[in-house]
Design a protein around this motif. Structure first.
Motif, PDB file in Angstrom:
ATOM      1  N   LEU A   1      12.732  -2.828   7.048  1.00  0.00           N
ATOM      2  CA  LEU A   1      13.786  -2.289   6.516  1.00  0.00           C
ATOM      3  C   LEU A   1      13.678  -2.275   5.106  1.00  0.00           C
ATOM      4  O   LEU A   1      14.195  -1.193   4.444  1.00  0.00           O
ATOM      5  N   ASN A   2      13.610  -3.200   4.483  1.00  0.00           N
ATOM      6  CA  ASN A   2      13.359  -3.397   3.016  1.00  0.00           C
ATOM      7  C   ASN A   2      12.163  -2.691   2.385  1.00  0.00           C
ATOM      8  O   ASN A   2      12.587  -1.852   1.359  1.00  0.00           O
ATOM      9  N   LEU A   3      11.213  -2.553   3.297  1.00  0.00           N
ATOM     10  CA  LEU A   3      10.195  -1.274   2.834  1.00  0.00           C
ATOM     11  C   LEU A   3      10.788   0.068   2.734  1.00  0.00           C
ATOM     12  O   LEU A   3      10.281   0.962   1.936  1.00  0.00           O
ATOM     13  N   LEU A   4      11.568   0.459   3.956  1.00  0.00           N
ATOM     14  CA  LEU A   4      11.923   1.586   4.040  1.00  0.00           C
ATOM     15  C   LEU A   4      12.998   1.971   3.018  1.00  0.00           C
ATOM     16  O   LEU A   4      13.105   3.248   2.557  1.00  0.00           O
TER      17      LEU A   4
ATOM     18  N   GLU B   1      15.513   9.862  10.277  1.00  0.00           N
ATOM     19  CA  GLU B   1      15.769   9.655  11.935  1.00  0.00           C
ATOM     20  C   GLU B   1      15.434   8.026  12.056  1.00  0.00           C
ATOM     21  O   GLU B   1      16.192   7.384  12.847  1.00  0.00           O
ATOM     22  N   LEU B   2      14.205   7.647  11.532  1.00  0.00           N
ATOM     23  CA  LEU B   2      13.952   6.294  11.681  1.00  0.00           C
ATOM     24  C   LEU B   2      14.780   5.331  11.124  1.00  0.00           C
ATOM     25  O   LEU B   2      15.127   4.133  11.559  1.00  0.00           O
ATOM     26  N   LEU B   3      15.354   5.493   9.747  1.00  0.00           N
ATOM     27  CA  LEU B   3      16.265   4.671   9.005  1.00  0.00           C
ATOM     28  C   LEU B   3      17.562   4.627   9.629  1.00  0.00           C
ATOM     29  O   LEU B   3      17.826   3.720  10.014  1.00  0.00           O
ATOM     30  N   PHE B   4      18.219   5.859  10.378  1.00  0.00           N
ATOM     31  CA  PHE B   4      19.450   5.565  10.931  1.00  0.00           C
ATOM     32  C   PHE B   4      19.277   4.841  12.254  1.00  0.00           C
ATOM     33  O   PHE B   4      20.189   4.158  12.650  1.00  0.00           O
ATOM     34  N   LYS B   5      18.035   5.114  13.001  1.00  0.00           N
ATOM     35  CA  LYS B   5      17.989   4.364  14.191  1.00  0.00           C
ATOM     36  C   LYS B   5      17.896   2.761  13.713  1.00  0.00           C
ATOM     37  O   LYS B   5      18.331   1.899  14.802  1.00  0.00           O
ATOM     38  N   MET B   6      17.394   2.399  12.685  1.00  0.00           N
ATOM     39  CA  MET B   6      17.173   0.803  12.288  1.00  0.00           C
ATOM     40  C   MET B   6      18.160   0.212  11.942  1.00  0.00           C
ATOM     41  O   MET B   6      18.240  -0.907  11.925  1.00  0.00           O
ATOM     42  N   ILE B   7      19.178   1.103  11.368  1.00  0.00           N
ATOM     43  CA  ILE B   7      20.412   0.351  10.623  1.00  0.00           C
ATOM     44  C   ILE B   7      21.705   0.633  11.645  1.00  0.00           C
ATOM     45  O   ILE B   7      22.947   0.519  11.292  1.00  0.00           O
ATOM     46  N   GLU B   8      21.344   0.909  12.965  1.00  0.00           N
ATOM     47  CA  GLU B   8      22.404   1.033  13.810  1.00  0.00           C
ATOM     48  C   GLU B   8      23.228  -0.349  14.137  1.00  0.00           C
ATOM     49  O   GLU B   8      24.187  -0.450  14.471  1.00  0.00           O
ATOM     50  N   THR B   9      22.446  -1.468  14.014  1.00  0.00           N
ATOM     51  CA  THR B   9      23.274  -2.636  14.146  1.00  0.00           C
ATOM     52  C   THR B   9      24.086  -3.170  12.941  1.00  0.00           C
ATOM     53  O   THR B   9      23.690  -2.631  11.709  1.00  0.00           O
TER      54      THR B   9
ATOM     55  N   SER C   1      12.095   8.134  -3.194  1.00  0.00           N
ATOM     56  CA  SER C   1      10.850   9.274  -3.049  1.00  0.00           C
ATOM     57  C   SER C   1      11.417  10.415  -2.256  1.00  0.00           C
ATOM     58  O   SER C   1      10.895  11.641  -2.087  1.00  0.00           O
ATOM     59  N   THR C   2      12.487  10.511  -1.302  1.00  0.00           N
ATOM     60  CA  THR C   2      12.776  11.325  -0.642  1.00  0.00           C
ATOM     61  C   THR C   2      13.697  12.456  -1.490  1.00  0.00           C
ATOM     62  O   THR C   2      13.797  13.747  -0.763  1.00  0.00           O
TER      63      THR C   2
ATOM     64  N   GLY D   1       0.620  -1.153  -0.110  1.00  0.00           N
ATOM     65  CA  GLY D   1       0.134   0.065   0.084  1.00  0.00           C
ATOM     66  C   GLY D   1       0.800   1.278  -0.055  1.00  0.00           C
ATOM     67  O   GLY D   1       1.825   1.272   0.852  1.00  0.00           O
ATOM     68  N   SER D   2       0.550   2.232  -0.553  1.00  0.00           N
ATOM     69  CA  SER D   2       1.278   3.458  -0.991  1.00  0.00           C
ATOM     70  C   SER D   2       0.821   4.387   0.182  1.00  0.00           C
ATOM     71  O   SER D   2       1.466   5.629   0.312  1.00  0.00           O
ATOM     72  N   TRP D   3       0.146   4.221   1.148  1.00  0.00           N
ATOM     73  CA  TRP D   3      -0.552   4.894   2.137  1.00  0.00           C
ATOM     74  C   TRP D   3       0.403   4.992   3.225  1.00  0.00           C
ATOM     75  O   TRP D   3       0.582   6.256   3.753  1.00  0.00           O
ATOM     76  N   VAL D   4       1.369   4.177   3.543  1.00  0.00           N
ATOM     77  CA  VAL D   4       2.495   4.251   4.484  1.00  0.00           C
ATOM     78  C   VAL D   4       3.593   5.559   4.090  1.00  0.00           C
ATOM     79  O   VAL D   4       3.966   6.354   4.570  1.00  0.00           O
TER      80      VAL D   4
END
Length: 349
Positions: free
Chosen positions: A206-209, A228-236, A215-216, A168-171
């Motif tokens: 993560l793949n979805l992000l 901010e969310l992406l940087f937080k999720m790739i900390e590992t 699009s950014t 869905g494109s709504w996210v």
């Protein structure tokens, strides 16, 4: 309540959405905060209102603030696990009416027990009730209850997987929304909550992000919460290696080249935007985050991506009209990144 809100959405051009939906959305939020056997039907109404409001006008400021945002907050609240102290308080308040159970049950709740563990403990609970003098049901009833609970769970998971969430494109429309920072923050909170509950779900999101990264370029500063969310999720390190295997480094370099070309095309214009270079700065930071890992640096050099970064640096250093503070910072980041790669070994030079 649902019919009234849907009617307001249908006629939003001829009425004040903020005044018309305020009481209904407050009531819906209060009702959804209560816990009983009707929670699923209430959440179904919330999702229906959310999808309808997005379809009617996700870019409408009034609809976004007074319908979409309350629905997202209700969903985030439903996805938030209870804290251990809240669970203990609820258990303590009902201790006078229930038979005390063993501590392993409450500990598993605090750790996040699975649904299968929950239904398997029903036999132990029934034994406690039998010992306390409660009327017992035949064993066949317990077997049938367990059977149909598991059947419902399988069907619910088959229908409620993340495919509709991903496709869905709504996210993406909400996480990069141009009309409300609150919506962008709330959808990032929701994605973060979903990631914290399952490692498999985390990598799928993560793949979805990463699919939203191109699009950014057109979102500009509206993509701040997304990054901010992406940087937080790739900390590992595992997350960054996962992205590298899927060609993330090449994608980032292509986006850097595309954004640099877009900025260069504005060089002849007299229009100057002080926020020019925001996305480029974030992309360079993202690339530097990946190149902190030696294996990713080795693959980066093996794929001959250094030339794209070098070309971007040359173009940025030649800018005059579009040279803002962010562009200057991008120049320094690229220069430091290239120097670290060249000083690593003679082969890189």
């Amino acid at each position: 309540m649902q019919k009234k809100v849907l009617y307001f959405l249908e006629h939003h051009r001829s009425m004040d959405i903020a005044v018309a939906t305020r009481e209904e959305m407050l009531l819906l939020s209060e009702v959804c905060s209560s816990t009983n056997e009707f929670w699923e039907s209430r959440l179904r109404i919330v999702f229906q209102l959310l999808f309808t409001s997005i379809k009617v006008g996700s870019n409408h400021p009034a609809i976004s603030e007074h319908v979409v945002l309350p629905c997202l907050r209700i969903i985030s609240q439903a996805c938030t696990p209870l804290k251990p102290d809240i669970v203990d308080k609820e258990a303590g308040g009902k201790s006078s009416q229930t038979v005390p159970l063993k501590d392993d049950n409450s500990q598993s709740v605090g750790k996040g027990a699975s649904y299968l563990d929950f239904v398997r403990r029903q036999y132990k609970v029934s034994q406690v009730f039998k010992g306390a003098g409660y009327r017992s049901r035949p064993q066949r009833y317990d077997f049938l209850a367990l059977k149909y609970r598991l059947r419902w769970k399988r069907r619910a998971c088959a229908r409620n997987n993340l495919l509709s969430f991903e496709l869905g494109s709504w996210v993406s429309g909400l996480i990069l929304s141009a009309c409300s920072q609150s919506i962008r923050s709330e959808i990032c909170i929701l994605v973060n909550l979903l990631c914290s509950q399952s490692s498999v779900r985390q990598f799928r999101l993560l793949n979805l992000l990463m699919t939203w990264l191109p699009s950014t370029l057109s979102a500009a500063e509206n993509a701040e919460e997304y990054f901010e969310l992406l940087f937080k999720m790739i900390e590992t390190e595992d997350a960054r290696l996962f992205f590298t295997v899927r060609g993330c480094s090449s994608t980032i370099c292509k986006l850097i080249t595309q954004e640099v070309n877009n900025i260069e095309s504005l060089e002849r214009s007299l229009h100057i935007d002080i926020s020019q270079g925001f996305i480029l700065h974030k992309l360079i930071e993202l690339l530097g985050k990946f190149l902190e890992i030696p294996n990713i640096r080795a693959r980066f050099m093996r794929d001959n991506l250094l030339s794209e970064v070098l070309e971007a640096l040359i173009v940025i250093r030649g800018l005059v009209v579009q040279k803002t503070k962010l562009i200057s910072d991008c120049n320094m980041l690229l220069k430091d990144l290239l120097e670290s790669l060249l000083q690593e070994s003679n082969d890189n030079k």
